[in-house]
Design a protein around this motif. Structure first.
Motif, short mmCIF file in Angstrom:
data_model
loop_
_atom_site.label_atom_id
_atom_site.label_comp_id
_atom_site.label_asym_id
_atom_site.label_seq_id
_atom_site.Cartn_x
_atom_site.Cartn_y
_atom_site.Cartn_z
N ILE A 86 0.89 -1.16 -0.04
CA ILE A 86 -0.10 -0.07 -0.03
C ILE A 86 0.85 1.33 -0.01
N GLU A 87 0.62 1.88 -1.18
CA GLU A 87 1.87 3.46 -1.13
C GLU A 87 1.03 4.36 -0.41
N PRO A 88 2.15 5.23 0.22
CA PRO A 88 1.77 6.33 1.03
C PRO A 88 0.62 7.18 0.65
N GLY A 90 -1.94 6.08 -1.14
CA GLY A 90 -3.08 5.35 -1.09
C GLY A 90 -3.41 4.42 -2.38
N SER A 154 -4.48 8.54 1.04
CA SER A 154 -3.58 8.16 1.92
C SER A 154 -3.60 6.70 2.35
N GLU A 155 -2.36 6.29 2.74
CA GLU A 155 -2.35 4.98 3.09
C GLU A 155 -3.11 4.58 4.15
N ARG A 159 -5.85 1.64 4.94
CA ARG A 159 -5.59 0.77 6.25
C ARG A 159 -7.06 0.87 7.38
#
Length: 372
Positions: A86-88, A90, A154-155, A159
């Motif tokens: 998962i990229e920073p 999103g 965003s990540e 999450r």
């Protein structure tokens, strides 16, 4: 077979096919399909269970305990992806599960799973044509460069939805009715075989056969082709039929491949082989093949034949269990397998169930299990 044979009819088959094609069921994450199929087959069978691995097993006791038992199965799982990063910002990176070509991935709608079982819509990103370089236009992007956009910024937002590395991803469900009783959509492989299992169950319920029959929805065929092997260990079957039709050779790009056509009836695979690190496949058991031919002839059902390299099914491993299990691969021909939009003919689908039900009805204690 007559209208009194207990078999489900074409409209019923189409409705159930639509339901199964829309059921998210990535290999290793088949629970939704397992419980759906279990509930459906319980309408016909007295004994239905889900084993430790996740296979759904419905058993119909035969009228002759001396007749060999038969397992007829279709896989519940489908190809897809799992989250790898998962990229920073999103975006979601992923790895493929099963055989998927990079050529058909970009721009597709997907469903992204969370650890609590919810799914969220997303898109596999595709770079706009007019901003691609000439070199980019001429090449296929590898999976390592692709990403999924669920709209997150965003990540943390990803999450917070419970979406984590290892969660499942499938193509978004689609179902369209084409001309001439043909269907297009996601994951006909192997929704068609599961529908046939219900069709066969309805026939067995109406007329119990001599042989004991196990109708099984199997897991993880697209991952390691071993689910049916574990089911066979549980039921200790004497022989098996895999409901998985070959790819049709009637499209412009496939006309030199085989003689199988949509609308031409059920197809039996007499030889398959996968050599890319697998070195396995199945050569049809002669006795089962002869029984299938006889049932087709007696019931006026056309039978197509296929022999091909480059693919295999669960029978590759199932046949090596115990002291050898006679196996046969057959089913509904399809087009565009392992793509987001597969296609089949409902007439073929209906005839597959009729044919296998007729074969089952003909199995008796004298059936030869040896290959020769």
């Amino acid at each position: 077979m007559s209208k009194g044979d207990g078999l489900m009819r074409r409209e019923e088959l189409k409705d159930k096919l639509k339901t199964y094609m829309a059921t998210i069921r990535l290999s290793g994450y088949e629970s939704r399909m397992a419980y759906q199929f279990k509930a459906d087959v319980e309408a016909y069978a007295d004994h239905v269970k889900i084993d430790k691995l996740g296979n759904v097993i419905a058993t119909f006791e035969g009228t002759d305990p001396e007749a060999p038992s038969l397992m007829v199965f279709a896989h519940m799982d489908v190809i897809g992806f799992v989250i790898s990063r998962i990229e920073p910002d999103g975006f979601i990176r992923f790895e493929r599960v099963g055989g998927i070509s990079e050529k058909i991935a970009q721009g597709n709608a997907v469903m992204v799973g969370s650890e609590d079982g919810r799914f969220y819509p997303g898109i596999i990103g595709a770079k706009a044509y007019h901003i691609q370089s000439n070199d980019e236009k001429a090449k296929v992007d590898p999976f390592s460069t692709l990403f999924i956009d669920i709209g997150a910024v965003s990540e943390r937002q990803v999450r917070e939805l419970g979406i984590e590395v290892g969660c499942p991803i499938t193509f978004a469900p689609r179902f369209v009715e084409l001309l001439n009783d043909r269907i297009g959509g996601t994951y006909l492989d192997d929704a068609a075989g599961l529908v046939n299992l219900l069709q066969i169950a309805s026939a067995i319920k109406a007329k119990p056969p001599k042989c004991t029959v196990h109708l099984v929805g199997t897991v993880m065929e697209e991952f390691n082709a071993r689910g049916a092997m574990m089911a066979a260990r549980s039921v200790k079957t004497d022989m098996a039929i895999c409901l998985l039709g070959p790819g049709a050779g009637d499209t412009p790009d496939q006309k030199s491949v085989n003689n199988v056509v949509l609308g031409g009836g059920p197809a039996v695979t007499l030889f398959n082989f996968h050599g890319k690190g697998t070195l396995n496949g199945n050569i049809a058991h002669k006795g089962l093949y002869e029984l299938l031919k006889k049932a087709a002839q007696e019931n006026g059902i056309p039978l197509q034949r296929s022999a091909a390299r480059g693919a295999l099914s669960d029978t590759a491993y199932l046949q090596l269990e115990n002291d050898g299990i006679p196996c046969l691969d057959m089913g509904t021909p399809d087009r565009y397998s392992h793509s987001p939009m597969e296609s089949c003919d409902l007439k073929d689908l209906e005839q597959v169930g009729r044919l296998v039900a007729a074969l089952i009805d003909s199995v008796d204690r004298d059936f030869p299990l040896h290959r020769y």
